[in-house]
Design a protein around this motif. Structure first.
Motif, PDB file in Angstrom:
ATOM      1  N   ALA A 143       0.829  -1.139  -0.374  1.00  0.00           N
ATOM      2  CA  ALA A 143       0.385  -0.272   0.050  1.00  0.00           C
ATOM      3  C   ALA A 143       1.123   1.379   0.408  1.00  0.00           C
ATOM      4  N   GLY A 144       2.403   1.430   0.536  1.00  0.00           N
ATOM      5  CA  GLY A 144       2.847   2.139   0.917  1.00  0.00           C
ATOM      6  C   GLY A 144       3.197   2.491  -0.727  1.00  0.00           C
ATOM      7  N   PRO A 145       4.084   1.897  -0.977  1.00  0.00           N
ATOM      8  CA  PRO A 145       4.555   1.803  -2.477  1.00  0.00           C
ATOM      9  C   PRO A 145       3.244   2.232  -3.825  1.00  0.00           C
ATOM     10  N   TRP A 146       1.938   1.817  -3.327  1.00  0.00           N
ATOM     11  CA  TRP A 146       1.012   2.030  -4.351  1.00  0.00           C
ATOM     12  C   TRP A 146       0.389   3.382  -4.008  1.00  0.00           C
ATOM     13  N   GLU A 147       0.595   3.872  -3.302  1.00  0.00           N
ATOM     14  CA  GLU A 147       0.281   5.420  -2.366  1.00  0.00           C
ATOM     15  C   GLU A 147       1.289   6.205  -3.446  1.00  0.00           C
ATOM     16  N   VAL A 148       2.433   6.560  -3.568  1.00  0.00           N
ATOM     17  CA  VAL A 148       3.444   6.849  -4.149  1.00  0.00           C
ATOM     18  C   VAL A 148       2.942   7.298  -5.208  1.00  0.00           C
ATOM     19  N   PHE A 149       3.201   5.308  -6.314  1.00  0.00           N
ATOM     20  CA  PHE A 149       2.574   5.219  -7.716  1.00  0.00           C
ATOM     21  C   PHE A 149       1.846   6.479  -8.328  1.00  0.00           C
ATOM     22  N   GLU A 150       1.114   6.133  -6.908  1.00  0.00           N
ATOM     23  CA  GLU A 150      -1.153   6.427  -7.661  1.00  0.00           C
ATOM     24  C   GLU A 150      -0.381   7.803  -7.751  1.00  0.00           C
ATOM     25  N   GLY A 151       0.565   8.487  -6.577  1.00  0.00           N
ATOM     26  CA  GLY A 151       0.001  10.135  -6.745  1.00  0.00           C
ATOM     27  C   GLY A 151       1.223  10.809  -7.113  1.00  0.00           C
ATOM     28  N   VAL A 152       2.057  10.336  -8.214  1.00  0.00           N
ATOM     29  CA  VAL A 152       3.134  11.018  -9.113  1.00  0.00           C
ATOM     30  C   VAL A 152       2.693  11.820 -10.367  1.00  0.00           C
ATOM     31  N   HIS A 153       1.914  12.637 -10.441  1.00  0.00           N
ATOM     32  CA  HIS A 153       1.247  14.074 -11.474  1.00  0.00           C
ATOM     33  C   HIS A 153       2.463  14.593 -11.824  1.00  0.00           C
TER      34      HIS A 153
END
Length: 307
Positions: A69-79
């Motif tokens: 979930a930690g890496p998921w939120e990182v990749f999901e949050g990239v803009h």
């Protein structure tokens, strides 16, 4: 290794011992000396001019939530302004089948894809989870032929090690599993005090929250420091381990076992000598927190003592 087991062996640990010594990554040169370990050659990460970057999260029963979930939120949050799409990472979960899996703490997850239907990823994230089947190992080997990055988090390094893809490479894992990983896979270099380690398209991180830093580092390699910094800021993430691979040095020093305060010879957990499994080797008694660690030691005590 299940999270419950990991937490049990981690209680009271300062740091576990790495069997093959501490390795220092020379980031500026991108390589290690022969004395310190194998040469490290990083593959360049080039984001596509258009289109997304598929990121697969391999899960099975007992998958540790923060690990993925930690890496998921990182990749999901990239803009990335000006990129098409502006959110360049496409995320999905993969398992051997699409049957619900039970992650740590009882969370139930229905995987997006099975191995038979999953898109080929450019980034593969492997959290700590249950022991892999032959099908899991084969799938990881296959997709890693074309990934930009295949990364393990925490004791997901054990799964990655079972594929053989870490053979001859440096590896990071949770500080409570340094010795166990090194003793189980003596053909790798386990690095103490590492937030993450990279070699070619293979990467591994330390325990739990370390996966967030490795994910931010991957973002930085694709899109630059500014994008990674903006992602961390949007997450209100103040950790800076993604900018320093050696930032887990608090775990590098090993605890010392004494007659008055004995420790498990494998993971350095406090033990009660009146109740703990033990082995006598060359006139010295070694204590263990569990039978599995005694068996691991007994299988190669010379290798352990030499370290």
């Amino acid at each position: 290794m299940k999270r419950r087991e990991l937490l049990e062996i981690s209680v009271g640990l300062g740091a576990a011992a790495a069997m093959l010594g501490t390795l220092r990554i020379k980031a500026a040169q991108g390589e290690l000396s022969a004395k310190e370990g194998p040469p490290i050659k990083l593959n360049p990460l080039h984001a596509p001019a258009e289109g997304d970057i598929p990121v697969a999260f391999l899960i099975s029963d007992d998958a540790v939530v923060i690990d993925f979930a930690g890496p998921w939120e990182v990749f999901e949050g990239v803009h990335v302004p000006g990129h098409s799409p502006v959110h360049p990472f496409r995320l999905y979960t993969v398992a051997e089948t699409t049957a619900p899996i039970h992650a740590s703490g009882g969370m139930t997850i229905v995987p997006n894809y099975s191995f038979a239907t999953a898109p080929m990823p450019k980034v593969l994230v492997i959290p700590a989870q249950s022991d892999p089947t032959d099908a899991v190992i084969a799938w990881v080997r296959n997709v890693t032929r074309s990934t930009d990055v295949t990364m393990s988090v925490c004791t997901g390094a054990f799964l990655l090690a079972k594929t053989g893809l870490l053979r001859g490479k440096s590896v990071a894992t949770h500080h409570g599993a340094y010795a166990e990983l090194a003793m189980a896979y003596p053909d790798m270099w386990v690095k103490r005090g590492a937030r993450f380690v990279e070699s070619g398209n293979i990467a591994s991180s330390g325990g739990l929250s370390s996966g967030i830093d490795l994910a931010l580092h991957v973002v930085e390699r694709y899109f630059g420091h500014g994008i990674a910094l903006g992602t961390a800021d949007n997450l209100e993430y103040q950790g800076q381990g993604w900018m320093n691979a050696d930032s887990n040095q608090v775990y590098a020093a090993r605890r010392v076992s004494t007659d008055a305060h004995p420790l498990c010879a494998v993971c350095e957990m406090d033990v009660d000598p009146s109740m703990s499994p033990k082995s006598t080797y060359r006139g010295h008694t070694y204590y263990f927190c569990m039978d599995a660690h005694k068996a691991l030691f007994d299988a190669g005590p010379d290798r352990f003592i030499a370290a």
